[in-house]
Design a protein around this motif. Sequence first.
Motif, PDB file in Angstrom:
ATOM      1  N   TYR A   1     -76.463  35.174  45.302  1.00 34.63           N
ATOM      2  CA  TYR A   1     -77.515  34.823  44.340  1.00 34.63           C
ATOM      3  C   TYR A   1     -77.057  33.836  43.356  1.00 34.63           C
ATOM      4  O   TYR A   1     -75.809  33.906  42.702  1.00 34.63           O
TER       5      TYR A   1
ATOM      6  N   ASP B   1     -81.434  47.340  47.038  1.00 40.37           N
ATOM      7  CA  ASP B   1     -80.105  46.165  46.802  1.00 40.37           C
ATOM      8  C   ASP B   1     -79.362  46.525  45.798  1.00 40.37           C
ATOM      9  O   ASP B   1     -79.900  47.010  44.453  1.00 40.37           O
TER      10      ASP B   1
ATOM     11  N   ARG C   1     -82.064  33.951  45.622  1.00 42.94           N
ATOM     12  CA  ARG C   1     -81.065  34.122  46.823  1.00 42.94           C
ATOM     13  C   ARG C   1     -80.858  32.759  47.622  1.00 42.94           C
ATOM     14  O   ARG C   1     -81.826  31.988  47.870  1.00 42.94           O
TER      15      ARG C   1
ATOM     16  N   PRO D   1     -77.574  44.239  50.688  1.00 41.87           N
ATOM     17  CA  PRO D   1     -79.090  44.775  50.724  1.00 41.87           C
ATOM     18  C   PRO D   1     -79.048  46.270  51.276  1.00 41.87           C
ATOM     19  O   PRO D   1     -78.243  46.719  51.739  1.00 41.87           O
TER      20      PRO D   1
ATOM     21  N   ASN E   1     -74.862  42.539  56.898  1.00 39.46           N
ATOM     22  CA  ASN E   1     -75.611  41.438  56.061  1.00 39.46           C
ATOM     23  C   ASN E   1     -75.249  41.526  54.685  1.00 39.46           C
ATOM     24  O   ASN E   1     -74.823  42.459  54.043  1.00 39.46           O
TER      25      ASN E   1
ATOM     26  N   TYR F   1     -75.948  38.881  50.727  1.00 39.07           N
ATOM     27  CA  TYR F   1     -76.601  37.907  50.152  1.00 39.07           C
ATOM     28  C   TYR F   1     -75.782  37.291  48.958  1.00 39.07           C
ATOM     29  O   TYR F   1     -74.864  38.121  48.325  1.00 39.07           O
TER      30      TYR F   1
ATOM     31  N   LEU G   1     -77.848  33.939  53.039  1.00 37.55           N
ATOM     32  CA  LEU G   1     -77.776  35.217  53.769  1.00 37.55           C
ATOM     33  C   LEU G   1     -76.976  34.999  55.031  1.00 37.55           C
ATOM     34  O   LEU G   1     -77.051  34.112  55.718  1.00 37.55           O
ATOM     35  N   SER G   2     -76.072  35.982  54.876  1.00 36.99           N
ATOM     36  CA  SER G   2     -74.895  36.117  55.993  1.00 36.99           C
ATOM     37  C   SER G   2     -75.217  37.194  56.680  1.00 36.99           C
ATOM     38  O   SER G   2     -75.048  38.359  56.149  1.00 36.99           O
ATOM     39  N   TYR G   3     -75.308  37.147  58.090  1.00 38.27           N
ATOM     40  CA  TYR G   3     -75.356  38.521  58.852  1.00 38.27           C
ATOM     41  C   TYR G   3     -74.951  38.339  60.244  1.00 38.27           C
ATOM     42  O   TYR G   3     -74.757  37.399  60.623  1.00 38.27           O
TER      43      TYR G   3
END
Length: 435
Positions: free
Chosen positions: A373, A322, A378, A412, A369, A371, A381-383
């Motif tokens: 933070y 990451d 975290r 990631p 994907n 993230y 999360l978007s994917y």
Amino acid sequence: MRRAAAFLALLLCLYWTRAQGESGGATGNDITQTEIQSEILGVKSTSDQTNISPDIWAELKELRDMAIEHSVELRNSKSKMEKLEQENTAIQARLTASEYKNAVLEARMNASENEVVKLKIESADMMARLKISEHVMEELKRENTDLLHRVTSVEDKNKVLEARMNASENEVEELKRQNADMMARLKINEHGMEELKRENTVLEARMNASENEVVKLKIESADMMARLKISEHVMEELKRENTDLLHRVTSVEDKNKVLEARMNTSENEVEELKIESADMMARLKISENEVEELKRQNADQPKVAFSIGLTDSGLIGPFNTDITLKFSKVITNIGQAYSPSTGLFTAPVRGAYYFSFTTLDRRSSAYRNIYIYHNDKRMLLSYNYSANANESVSNSLVLQLEKGDVVYLVLPAGYSVYDDSGDITTFNGFLLFPL
């Protein structure tokens, strides 16, 4: 949209402060459309240097139009208030003139009443003299041989004459009462007075003619009966004229009642307008106080906003671990809270912050994907997965941050993003309000 609204509110407050300083504390309705447009053009020039997005500039133009509309409404309100003051001044002047005219009318009516009383006295005297002449005329017509009969007849006629005299006196008294009532009612109208004067002039002329006829009766006994008939005709004319005068006075009184009702309505409307004006001034004062409070609040509020692009290098990743994405193309960085060298946004004050991002990947048949933070936690999360190329991932959130907290985006391991000179991949954020 929230970020743009907050940014526009900030620009409006800065403009308001500047306009107040340059105009020496002028109120909101003194800001002209030209001044607003000039200021907006200045803001546009500054926005061109800092590359404000078209959406923000469109909202700024909308805000300018709203400010111009409010300025026009305030000027119209001021113009209406000035017009009401002018109308009130004109009404006061008319009332003063009316009072003066009524005073003059009363004096003239008193003089006219005295003249009418004098005329009535002269009319009664003339009637008595005419009755005597009538009796003399009847006596001359009878023959000397029938003297006794004529004397008896004269006595009977004297009784009739006395009855007629009494009736005439009663009619004169009634006419006096009617005239006194009409004189009192005519005091309120100058037009009625003028009409009465003209009628009294005619009456005086007729009475003079009657008096001349009485003098001639003393000299010419042969014309006595004809002149007596003329006198009686004059009396009938006087009665008709008095009746007509009564009708005219009644008509004038009705007109005055209508005028009084209209004046009361006008006065009520003026009072309502005064109340509305006072309410408007109070509301304007409250609005000015609220603006001043907002200006003080905005002056104390820190200015924090940023909008940045990732790179011009094209594809980034995939990597074995990451990585923190370092967005290096600064579009806007008000307050310098974002660091292009580290990729971290550091909160300058405790408050609520809004963040959004959009990333693009040109690979087909691949997962995308990303993230976001908060410090080392975290938060999002978007994917997505698409068989097509050039698919993007976007998301946003609001975070409550303490002073010194950091926010950043993480790519990631095994994933990639793409960006070029078109700023396809961006990271944005701004302070909503301090806490």
